[in-house]
Design a protein around this motif. Structure first.
Motif, short mmCIF file in Angstrom:
data_model
loop_
_atom_site.label_atom_id
_atom_site.label_comp_id
_atom_site.label_asym_id
_atom_site.label_seq_id
_atom_site.Cartn_x
_atom_site.Cartn_y
_atom_site.Cartn_z
N THR A 220 0.83 -1.20 0.00
CA THR A 220 0.00 0.00 0.00
C THR A 220 0.87 1.26 0.00
O THR A 220 0.56 2.24 -0.68
N GLU B 38 0.65 4.15 -2.70
CA GLU B 38 0.42 5.55 -2.33
C GLU B 38 1.50 6.47 -2.91
O GLU B 38 1.21 7.61 -3.27
N ILE C 80 0.59 6.98 -6.56
CA ILE C 80 -0.56 7.87 -6.69
C ILE C 80 -0.20 9.31 -6.34
O ILE C 80 -0.78 10.25 -6.87
N LEU D 229 0.14 10.19 -2.94
CA LEU D 229 -0.36 10.46 -1.59
C LEU D 229 0.79 10.42 -0.59
O LEU D 229 0.65 10.87 0.53
N ILE E 264 -4.23 9.21 -12.45
CA ILE E 264 -4.29 7.79 -12.10
C ILE E 264 -5.64 7.51 -11.45
O ILE E 264 -6.04 8.21 -10.52
N TYR F 17 -7.82 5.43 -8.99
CA TYR F 17 -7.45 4.68 -7.78
C TYR F 17 -8.68 4.05 -7.15
O TYR F 17 -9.66 4.74 -6.86
N PRO G 240 -9.44 2.17 -3.82
CA PRO G 240 -8.90 1.69 -2.54
C PRO G 240 -9.60 0.42 -2.07
O PRO G 240 -10.66 0.05 -2.59
N ASP H 119 -11.29 -0.52 0.56
CA ASP H 119 -12.67 -0.53 1.06
C ASP H 119 -13.61 0.24 0.14
O ASP H 119 -14.75 0.50 0.50
N GLY H 120 -13.13 0.63 -1.02
CA GLY H 120 -13.97 1.40 -1.94
C GLY H 120 -13.95 2.88 -1.63
O GLY H 120 -13.84 3.69 -2.52
N ALA H 121 -13.99 3.22 -0.33
CA ALA H 121 -14.01 4.62 0.12
C ALA H 121 -15.01 5.44 -0.69
O ALA H 121 -14.68 6.49 -1.25
N ASP I 285 -6.37 -1.54 -5.21
CA ASP I 285 -5.77 -2.03 -3.97
C ASP I 285 -6.67 -3.10 -3.36
O ASP I 285 -7.71 -2.77 -2.79
#
Lengths: 214, 286
Positions: free
Chosen positions: A40, A44, A47, A49, A74, A76, A78, A80-82, A155
């Motif tokens: 991760t 990140e 990306i 972050l 890009i 992205y 994540p 959990d979907g967020a 991810d």
């Protein structure tokens, strides 16, 4: 194309040093590794972050090492979907295009196209609350693809998806990649998932990347 | 043979729930009794007609100075709650999202208004306004900030804000703690600037928390008394708010009026609480 060239990233006490790999345009790459090995963190850094302390990241022909996430282009998804709890599925798909101030009809067309690809037309007016794991991932994927990114980073996208839906999602991922021509980097700790999906598999072990053909 | 059956488990479970219920219930009972006692005190020995038309609350509402104090309370509490929210949102977000040098110190400083005795807050405000530049005469206005604020209506709002904001900050920090920071990060990858991701994603998600922070600050401001007395004074028809009214009525021995005004405050606070609860619940249902 993603080129990660000797990057060093710090995440608290954890350090990834001199990590390099290359994923060609249009390829489906899987990034594997045990939990806590820095997958991760690496994602990140790509990306934007996380700041990198050394090395370079290239997307296509562009060096994006010091660019803001917004400028990297890009998509992205994540783990959990967020998803945005106050927005409808339609808002999710339109979000990136509204930020880019595209005309309304173009946004509408893109939303319809994505909803059809992902099979979520019937969910467009729903909010994330109450969506199943598979549905949430479809929405997150649609949101990430909406602005025609060259790269899609996933991810652990199937970790919250049950066994039955998993097969469908494999199929969907393949179809979406074919239709959009996007380069995919898919992070997973599931070897079967990596073999099933990827053209090329990267394994992150002890802070180093090893490339394994799929 | 030793009895190792578990048949006594059911009994101990019910004893456990009963004791939890009794201990917890005693506090709920105390709250309700407080309100009931106020109402009972007001209506004792009165006929129904008197209760409806001549109760101390109606009589209190008829007094112009009390109407003024109700109006000033509503306006000042709303303004100080808005101001509280205005500072609580950025502070709560920064504290929740970032680990920076001095963060713990900042966190502790923000607790000072909560732990400080209210009178000390008022006194400190009064003393602060004795210093330059707050005492300097402002050009074009012809008066200093000190003259404009101290013992005037702005002092009421500032004193309420000084304490209420600390509660709003705590609520907003907890709110942002609960919001998945990934959502903001995803918004950044979708093309948002920091500000866009905050305004379009984080703030809407924090809506319910903001409502709670606002209510809490409002209710806190309504009950504020100590700092007001020192910093704004208790001048009728000028800086008198409901809490000051209760004090003034008590000081002239009019217990009935004091109770009546207290009940008005209870109604105001409960109404705000109910409105936000209903509003908040509706927000969740959508």
């Amino acid at each position: 194309m993603i080129v990660v060239d000797n990057i060093t990233v710090h995440a608290g006490d954890f350090v990834l040093r001199d990590v390099s790999f290359k994923l060609n345009a249009g390829e489906y790459g899987a990034l594997m590794g045990r939990t806590g090995c820095g997958k991760t963190t690496l994602l990140e850094a790509i990306i934007g972050l996380k700041q990198v302390q050394g090395g370079a990241i290239q997307i296509g022909e562009r060096d994006v090492t010091h660019e803001r996430p917004a400028a990297r282009g890009i998509g992205y998804v994540p783990q959990d979907g967020a998803l945005f709890s106050t927005m409808t599925v339609r808002d999710h798909l339109a979000f990136a295009l509204e930020i880019r101030r595209l005309p309304k009809d173009q946004i509408q067309n893109r939303v319809d196209e994505l909803a059809q690809w992902l099979g979520i037309e019937h969910l467009l007016t729903r909010r994330p609350f109450g969506l199943s794991g598979g549905e949430r991932q479809r929405v997150a994927m649609g949101r990430a693809l909406s602005f025609y990114p060259a790269i899609l980073l996933l991810d652990e996208p199937l970790s919250a998806v049950d066994e039955e839906t998993r097969g469908e999602m494999y199929e969907l991922l393949r179809r979406v990649q074919k239709q959009s021509g996007v380069t995919v980097l898919h992070v997973t700790h599931n070897a079967e998932e990596a073999r099933e999906m990827a053209d090329v598999v990267f394994v992150l072990r002890d802070g180093k990347i090893q490339k394994e053909g799929a | 043979m030793k009895d190792i059956s578990t048949k006594r488990v059911g009994l101990t479970d019910s004893v456990f729930f009963l004791s939890m219920g009794i201990i917890g219930g005693s506090y709920v009972l105390l709250i309700l009794l407080l309100l009931v006692a106020d109402i009972a005190y007001m209506v004792q020995g009165a006929s129904w007609g008197e209760v409806v038309f001549e109760n101390p609350m109606v009589l209190a509402l008829a007094k112009p100075e009390i109407r003024y104090s109700i109006m000033l309370s509503l306006i000042s509490c709303t303004l100080s709650a808005i101001l509280s929210l205005l500072v609580a949102v950025p502070i709560g977000w920064l504290l929740s999202r970032f680990r920076f040098r001095g963060r713990n110190l900042l966190d502790a400083i923000l607790d000072i208004p909560i732990v400080l005795p209210p009178l000390v807050v008022g006194l400190s405000l009064l003393i602060l306004f004795q210093f330059w530049p707050l005492t300097a005469r402002l050009p074009f206005v012809g008066m200093s900030l000190n003259e404009f604020v101290v013992y005037q209506i702005p002092a009421v709002i500032l004193a309420q804000f000084a304490v209420a904001a600390a509660f709003a900050v705590r609520t907003m920090k907890a709110t942002f703690d609960e919001i998945n920071p990934r959502c903001e990060q995803v918004a950044l990858t979708l093309g948002c600037s920091r500000m866009q991701s905050f305004m379009r994603v984080t703030l809407p998600e924090a809506g319910r928390g903001m409502l709670t922070a606002f209510t809490l600050a409002w209710a806190r401001a309504l009950g504020e008394f100590g700092p007001l007395l020192i910093f704004a004074g208790a001048t009728r028809n000028k800086t008198e708010v409901l809490s000051t009214t209760v004090y003034l009525e008590l000081s002239i021995g009019d217990l009935e009026a004091a109770v009546a005004v207290s009940l008005i405050m209870v109604f105001a606070a409960v109404s705000v609480l109910l409105i936000t609860r209903v509003w908040g619940a509706r927000d969740v249902m959508v």
